[in-house]
Design a protein around this motif. Sequence first.
Motif, mmCIF file in Angstrom:
data_model
loop_
_atom_site.group_PDB
_atom_site.id
_atom_site.type_symbol
_atom_site.label_atom_id
_atom_site.label_comp_id
_atom_site.label_asym_id
_atom_site.label_seq_id
_atom_site.Cartn_x
_atom_site.Cartn_y
_atom_site.Cartn_z
ATOM 1 N N ALA A 1 -3.880 3.842 2.142
ATOM 2 C CA ALA A 1 -5.335 3.671 2.199
ATOM 3 C C ALA A 1 -5.763 3.378 3.634
ATOM 4 O O ALA A 1 -4.996 2.833 4.425
ATOM 5 C CB ALA A 1 -5.764 2.528 1.277
ATOM 6 N N ASP B 1 -11.669 1.825 2.909
ATOM 7 C CA ASP B 1 -11.513 2.433 1.582
ATOM 8 C C ASP B 1 -11.683 1.393 0.492
ATOM 9 O O ASP B 1 -11.275 0.241 0.640
ATOM 10 C CB ASP B 1 -10.116 3.049 1.412
ATOM 11 C CG ASP B 1 -9.955 4.398 2.074
ATOM 12 O OD1 ASP B 1 -10.965 4.994 2.502
ATOM 13 O OD2 ASP B 1 -8.798 4.858 2.173
ATOM 14 N N ILE C 1 -1.758 -1.818 -4.237
ATOM 15 C CA ILE C 1 -2.804 -0.823 -4.447
ATOM 16 C C ILE C 1 -2.265 0.239 -5.396
ATOM 17 O O ILE C 1 -1.166 0.758 -5.201
ATOM 18 C CB ILE C 1 -3.222 -0.188 -3.104
ATOM 19 C CG1 ILE C 1 -3.912 -1.240 -2.242
ATOM 20 C CG2 ILE C 1 -4.116 1.027 -3.326
ATOM 21 C CD1 ILE C 1 -4.252 -0.781 -0.845
ATOM 22 N N VAL D 1 -10.374 0.366 -3.137
ATOM 23 C CA VAL D 1 -9.119 0.584 -3.854
ATOM 24 C C VAL D 1 -9.092 -0.256 -5.121
ATOM 25 O O VAL D 1 -9.836 -1.229 -5.255
ATOM 26 C CB VAL D 1 -7.901 0.215 -2.970
ATOM 27 C CG1 VAL D 1 -7.815 1.130 -1.760
ATOM 28 C CG2 VAL D 1 -7.949 -1.243 -2.527
ATOM 29 N N ILE E 1 -7.019 4.796 -4.937
ATOM 30 C CA ILE E 1 -8.074 4.809 -3.931
ATOM 31 C C ILE E 1 -9.311 5.370 -4.619
ATOM 32 O O ILE E 1 -9.239 6.415 -5.273
ATOM 33 C CB ILE E 1 -7.687 5.668 -2.708
ATOM 34 C CG1 ILE E 1 -6.440 5.074 -2.041
ATOM 35 C CG2 ILE E 1 -8.844 5.758 -1.719
ATOM 36 C CD1 ILE E 1 -5.869 5.922 -0.919
ATOM 37 N N ASP F 1 0.823 -1.210 0.000
ATOM 38 C CA ASP F 1 0.000 0.000 0.000
ATOM 39 C C ASP F 1 0.854 1.257 0.000
ATOM 40 O O ASP F 1 1.080 1.869 1.054
ATOM 41 C CB ASP F 1 -0.932 -0.019 1.212
ATOM 42 C CG ASP F 1 -1.789 1.230 1.301
ATOM 43 O OD1 ASP F 1 -1.973 1.913 0.273
ATOM 44 O OD2 ASP F 1 -2.271 1.527 2.407
#
Length: 94
Positions: A47, A51, A79, A53, A82, A43
């Motif tokens: 995030a 959330d 990720i 994503v 977002i 990540d």
Amino acid sequence: MRLALVKGIAWPSRKIDGIEGTRIVLVSPAGSTDEGETLAAADPLQASVGDYVLITEGQAAGAALQPGNPSAYPLDAAIVAIIQPDEVRPRLLD
């Protein structure tokens, strides 16, 4: 890429060379046929739990963190965006 929901943050006590300092979160892919499916994803965007994503998987996950040298990050998922929940169709969120 797949839409996923951030379910939690993983706190590994140790990490292999190449991913130290990389935050790891637990995500559940939206629309998965396996209700218990949970993935660990890198990540870089920080995030929050709850959330939505977009995640990328496979070699693209390493490339998202290290363009030009995807093998530098031995990851299966990362990720890359977002998503605001009001921008996702409700049926995809279930």
